[in-house]
Design an enzyme around this catalytic site. Structure first.
Site, PDB file in Angstrom:
ATOM      1  CG  ASP A  22     -27.168  24.132 -15.539  1.00 29.26           C
ATOM      2  OD1 ASP A  22     -26.043  23.601 -15.496  1.00 29.26           O
ATOM      3  OD2 ASP A  22     -27.690  24.572 -16.582  1.00 29.26           O
TER       4      ASP A  22
HETATM    5  C1  SPV Z   1     -28.675  23.133 -20.930  1.00 33.69           C
HETATM    6  O1  SPV Z   1     -29.670  22.500 -21.295  1.00 33.69           O
HETATM    7  O2  SPV Z   1     -28.049  22.837 -19.929  1.00 33.69           O
HETATM    8  C2  SPV Z   1     -28.223  24.308 -21.677  1.00 33.69           C
HETATM    9  C3  SPV Z   1     -29.195  25.003 -22.469  1.00 33.69           C
HETATM   10  O3  SPV Z   1     -27.103  24.647 -21.552  1.00 33.69           O
HETATM   11  S1  SPV Z   1     -29.821  26.248 -21.498  1.00 33.69           S
HETATM   12  O4  SPV Z   1     -30.326  25.649 -20.291  1.00 33.69           O
HETATM   13  O5  SPV Z   1     -30.837  26.850 -22.305  1.00 33.69           O
HETATM   14  O6  SPV Z   1     -28.745  27.171 -21.200  1.00 33.69           O
HETATM   15 MG    MG Z   2     -26.112  23.872 -19.941  1.00 40.00          MG
END
Ligand code: SPV
Ligand code: MG
Length: 561
Positions: free
Chosen positions: A60
């Site tokens: 991510d």
């Molecule tokens: C996501 O789900 O991508 C978020 C929330 O941004 S977190 O992963 O908690 O940052």
């Molecule tokens: Mg996110």
């Protein structure tokens, strides 16, 4: 559903936000997980960057492009009816990029976007040991202002997210940034924390004092309830990634077990039946749409070939070969049937086998077994294939060779139940053909015109009687051994079979000593007797049945290789 009257999802989200309880949102990463979130009763769906990245097998960290993420958000939106809040990371660049992001997500029907103050490319808030930088509060405020001015639907929601606590920049910085974003026009502030307890978030909430509704994501501080967060000022609570994390051990365990056992049922205890997948992805709706909108009669026809019997009339020839695998000039009867069927667009063939069933070549057809073939007749073979009686079906005897034009004629019929019949038989002098068994003759309801010349009628007649016991002078045609059912016809035949079988296999049935021994013509006569109109579709020659050595010799004379 009248889609023109449906409440917009932006408006639905606004309505929920003015309610007196927390709006509960859960993460999804594709259409299926979105369906599951909605069915679980959540108010809306978080198109999570974390989940979508993971589902694509990448971290991510803005590795996926905006196009890829939007595409996924579209699937999520289309698979659901509740508001979707899209995690848009930084907006995919600066304010200029964020403007396009808002326009595209709004146009896709997304109810809200969340834009965070990380620098592009962002890093997931929880990854440790990665470089973590935020853009200036000023720059992010400008981006939020740009987003708000880019939206066209007044109910579209822009959530400004600060990562100040995540980056370790402190509570004061977080409050200052939230204030700047609120002043820039944000509808809500997402305050994110990776603290193991809710204390940090609760402190922020209390100092924020409801200046703008908050959004919280209790991933690292999961022990707090939504009600407690709501009471502290969080209008939206996001369970950001739990569906995805639940699916991982489920897949790991099931696949691990199957790999170890090397058989699929080792995983059976942990999986849903296929029908649950069909339900979730809308197969019933697909069927309804097909019925409502596809042209009728164009559904493909599939075939059922009845070839279970042992046919002792062929003596040694069938001692180690099922009859339909006998070769005529190098090709089996079955090869010739499959070729003729494929010429008329019938490519899906199920074959009921019994006698020497292991001799059938793999893949030539789909096989259905009638292992009781020695004790049963064609009716029982058809019953063994009852699952095949759906939609348009051609039921063909396994021992006829036919020109594709025969199949073509019967496929033209749109009646529920149609028989292919041949009137040429009536032109032969009695006894012209050596027969090993009486042919199945058909009497029409209305006698066709007799005479030396004949053109097969294109308008089907109606059968009154069918079977081997009809006197030649009472008959108008011979049954070719090809029967066509449309969906209604399939349903009628299936229902009758079920009813007869439920009443018992041992009862005498028409000319047969028992239902078990009955042939297809007995079933057809039963349908006629119950008032069913069975259409007679005429052909004139173009086919032959293989019942005897003489038939085989004839076939050798008249068939091309
Ligand atoms: C996501 O789900 O991508 C978020 C929330 O941004 S977190 O992963 O908690 O940052
Ligand atoms: Mg996110």
């Amino acid at each position: 559903v009248d889609n023109t009257k449906r409440e917009r999802r932006t408006t639905a989200l606004r309505r929920m936000l003015s309610g007196d309880r927390p709006v509960l949102i859960a993460g999804a990463h594709d259409g299926l997980s979105a369906r599951i979130v909605e069915e679980a009763g959540f108010d809306g769906i978080w198109a999570s960057g974390f989940e979508i990245s993971a589902a694509h097998g990448v971290p991510d960290a803005n590795v996926l492009t905006m196009t890829e993420t939007l595409e996924t958000a579209r699937f999520i939106n289309q698979a659901s009816t509740i508001p979707v809040i899209a995690d848009c990371d930084t907006g995919y660049g600066n304010a200029v990029n964020a403007i396009r992001t808002v326009r595209d997500y709004e146009a896709a029907g997304i109810a809200a976007v969340c834009i965070e103050d990380n620098i592009f490319p962002k890093r997931c808030s929880f990854y440790s040991g990665v470089k973590r930088e935020l853009v200036s509060a000023d720059e992010h405020a400008g981006k939020i202002r740009a987003c708000k001015e880019a939206q066209t639907d007044p109910d579209f929601v822009v959530i400004a997210r600060t990562e100040a606590l995540i980056a370790g920049w402190g509570m004061e910085e977080a409050l200052e940034r939230a204030t700047a974003y609120a002043e820039a026009g944000a509808d809500m502030i997402l305050i994110h924390s990776k603290s193991k307890t809710p204390d940090e978030i609760l402190e922020f909430c209390s100092r924020w004092a409801n200046r703008l509704p908050l959004v919280t994501v209790p991933t690292t501080y999961p022990m707090i309830t939504a009600k407690e967060l709501y009471d502290a000022g969080s209008r939206i609570v996001i369970y950001a990634n739990h569906g995805l994390r639940a699916s991982i051990p489920a897949m790991q365990e099931t696949l691990g077990k199957i790999r170890k056992a090397e058989r699929a049922d080792a995983g059976d205890a942990h999986i849903v039946p296929l029908t649950e997948v069909y339900r979730l992805v809308g197969v019933p709706e697909l069927k309804a749409e097909e019925a409502a909108y596809l042209p009728k009669g164009e559904a493909p026809t599939h075939a059922v070939v009845l070839a279970a019997g042992s046919h002792p009339t062929l003596g040694d020839l069938v001692a180690d070969t099922p009859k339909c695998l006998l070769k005529i000039k190098g090709r089996t009867i079955l090869d010739r049937q499959i070729e003729a069927l494929s010429m008329v667009g019938v490519n899906d063939v199920a074959l009921v086998r019994g006698y020497l069933k292991n001799h059938f070549p793999t893949g030539a057809a789909r096989y259905v077994d009638n292992d009781d073939y020695a004790e049963t007749g064609e009716l029982a073979s058809l019953y063994a294939a009852r699952e095949e009686l759906e939609g348009n079906v051609l039921v063909v005897y396994g021992d006829i060779v036919f020109d594709h034009t025969c199949a073509d004629r019967i496929l033209e019929s749109d009646r529920d139940i149609s028989l292919l019949v041949d009137r040429s038989f009536m032109d032969e002098p009695a006894g012209a053909r050596p027969l090993v068994s009486a042919p199945d003759l058909v009497t029409f309801k209305e006698a066709p015109a007799a005479g030396r010349r004949h053109i097969p009628s294109r308008a089907p007649g109606t059968a009154l009687k069918i079977g081997p016991d009809i006197a030649r002078e009472d008959a108008h045609a011979e049954y070719v051994g090809m029967l066509k059912l449309n969906s209604a016809g399939s349903e009628k035949v299936r229902a009758l079979l079920d009813e007869l079988v439920a009443a018992g296999w041992d009862k005498p049935f028409h000319g047969a000593p028992s239902l078990r021994k009955a042939s297809l013509v007995h079933l057809l006569q039963e349908l006629i007797d119950r008032g069913e109109k069975i259409a007679t579709v005429e052909t004139y020659k173009g086919w032959l049945e293989i019942d005897s050595v003489e038939d085989l010799n004839l076939a050798l004379r008249v068939l091309a290789p």
